[in-house]
Design a protein around this motif. Sequence first.
Motif, PDB file in Angstrom:
ATOM      1  N   ARG A 161       0.834  -1.210   0.000  1.00 43.98           N
ATOM      2  CA  ARG A 161       0.000   0.000   0.000  1.00 43.98           C
ATOM      3  C   ARG A 161       0.868   1.259   0.000  1.00 43.98           C
ATOM      4  O   ARG A 161       0.849   2.064   0.933  1.00 43.98           O
ATOM      5  CB  ARG A 161      -0.950   0.002   1.197  1.00 43.98           C
ATOM      6  N   THR A 163       0.780   4.011  -1.758  1.00 46.28           N
ATOM      7  CA  THR A 163       0.100   5.306  -1.778  1.00 46.28           C
ATOM      8  C   THR A 163      -0.319   5.728  -0.382  1.00 46.28           C
ATOM      9  O   THR A 163      -0.184   6.900   0.001  1.00 46.28           O
ATOM     10  CB  THR A 163      -1.126   5.242  -2.702  1.00 46.28           C
ATOM     11  N   ARG A 205       6.663   1.144  -5.637  1.00 50.52           N
ATOM     12  CA  ARG A 205       5.761   0.135  -6.186  1.00 50.52           C
ATOM     13  C   ARG A 205       6.479  -0.737  -7.218  1.00 50.52           C
ATOM     14  O   ARG A 205       6.376  -1.974  -7.188  1.00 50.52           O
ATOM     15  CB  ARG A 205       4.553   0.831  -6.813  1.00 50.52           C
ATOM     16  N   LYS A 241      -9.017   3.308  -6.356  1.00 48.66           N
ATOM     17  CA  LYS A 241      -7.750   3.799  -5.806  1.00 48.66           C
ATOM     18  C   LYS A 241      -6.857   2.649  -5.362  1.00 48.66           C
ATOM     19  O   LYS A 241      -5.646   2.633  -5.618  1.00 48.66           O
ATOM     20  CB  LYS A 241      -8.047   4.734  -4.633  1.00 48.66           C
ATOM     21  N   HIS A 242      -7.448   1.642  -4.716  1.00 47.09           N
ATOM     22  CA  HIS A 242      -6.676   0.505  -4.219  1.00 47.09           C
ATOM     23  C   HIS A 242      -6.227  -0.409  -5.360  1.00 47.09           C
ATOM     24  O   HIS A 242      -5.130  -0.969  -5.314  1.00 47.09           O
ATOM     25  CB  HIS A 242      -7.511  -0.288  -3.210  1.00 47.09           C
ATOM     26  N   ASP A 245      -3.281   1.260  -6.986  1.00 50.60           N
ATOM     27  CA  ASP A 245      -2.084   1.162  -6.143  1.00 50.60           C
ATOM     28  C   ASP A 245      -1.485  -0.240  -6.187  1.00 50.60           C
ATOM     29  O   ASP A 245      -0.265  -0.403  -6.139  1.00 50.60           O
ATOM     30  CB  ASP A 245      -2.441   1.541  -4.705  1.00 50.60           C
TER      31      ASP A 245
END
Length: 321
Positions: A161, A163, A205, A241-242, A245
Amino acid sequence: MFLATGKGLSYQTCASQLPNMKRQWPWLKEVDSIALQSAARNLADGFHRYFKKQNDHPRFKSRKHPVQSYTTRFTNGNIAVKENYIQLPKLGLGRYAKSREIEGKVVSATIRLAPSGKWFVAVVCEVDIQTLPVTDGRLGTDVGIKQLAVTSDGLAIENPRHTMRYEAKLAKWQRIMARRHQGGSNWRKAKQKVASIHERIRNSRMDAIHKQTTTWIRENQTICIEDLRIANMMKNRHLAKHIADASWGEMSRQLHYKAKWYGRTIKEVPTFAPSSQTCHVCGYKHAEVKDLSLRKWTCVSCHTIHDRDSNAAQNIKAMAL
């Protein structure tokens, strides 16, 4: 010309005009000549893709855009790396932070100014990549949000995670940028800071995904994944959003090209295959598992207790093979 005639520009049309353009605008002589030819090729390729309906028509590239780049090709030793220095046409010898050794035959170099204000040079080389020894490993992977991936051998990889780690800091600088006068020097400083945070998130990432995909490629001969329609899944505003990411698409892209390099096989399960709903022991289909909140369930046929993601990974492996 395109708006007047509806026809695009070919490389020969553009390249033949370069000498006259240099006489008309002397500042073009300050630029590497191969870089100008590369720009002409990119323009011709843009029109070619447009007429094949692969993308929109080429647009004007403003010098005020935060990302600026050009590409030059290797000719007569004009690109060379000497320890921590790189030689580029028209720019000469300059010091740079070398991230890895240059291997093989140098083909081209792309110089890019990132929105964070950093300069990068990407050197393209021809390298003979050796395939990895054949193994018996076969792996099924089910990607997710809570866990980045769960494999058929029972390994759950936590989602870093990235972000969320930088979310507060990013929001702070976005507020600062919003309060400053757009176009001013302080606004540009804040904009560069926001870009720097985004760059750090992206680098974190990419580093995590590269390490994980390389491990899978090295340890397994066949990797089974799900063919996800990520663009459709991103329409869910609660999860978009997830999903972005987690970067499932990037993970799939890396697995495909690394498998091609190292002699591995990627097998995909169709998008709508019921991998989560099917019991991998007896094959019974439990329709209620469509509910994403149901993380564990018991098969009414064989009474096996399933973890949703682990069961899906087992089914992906079985269905793909």
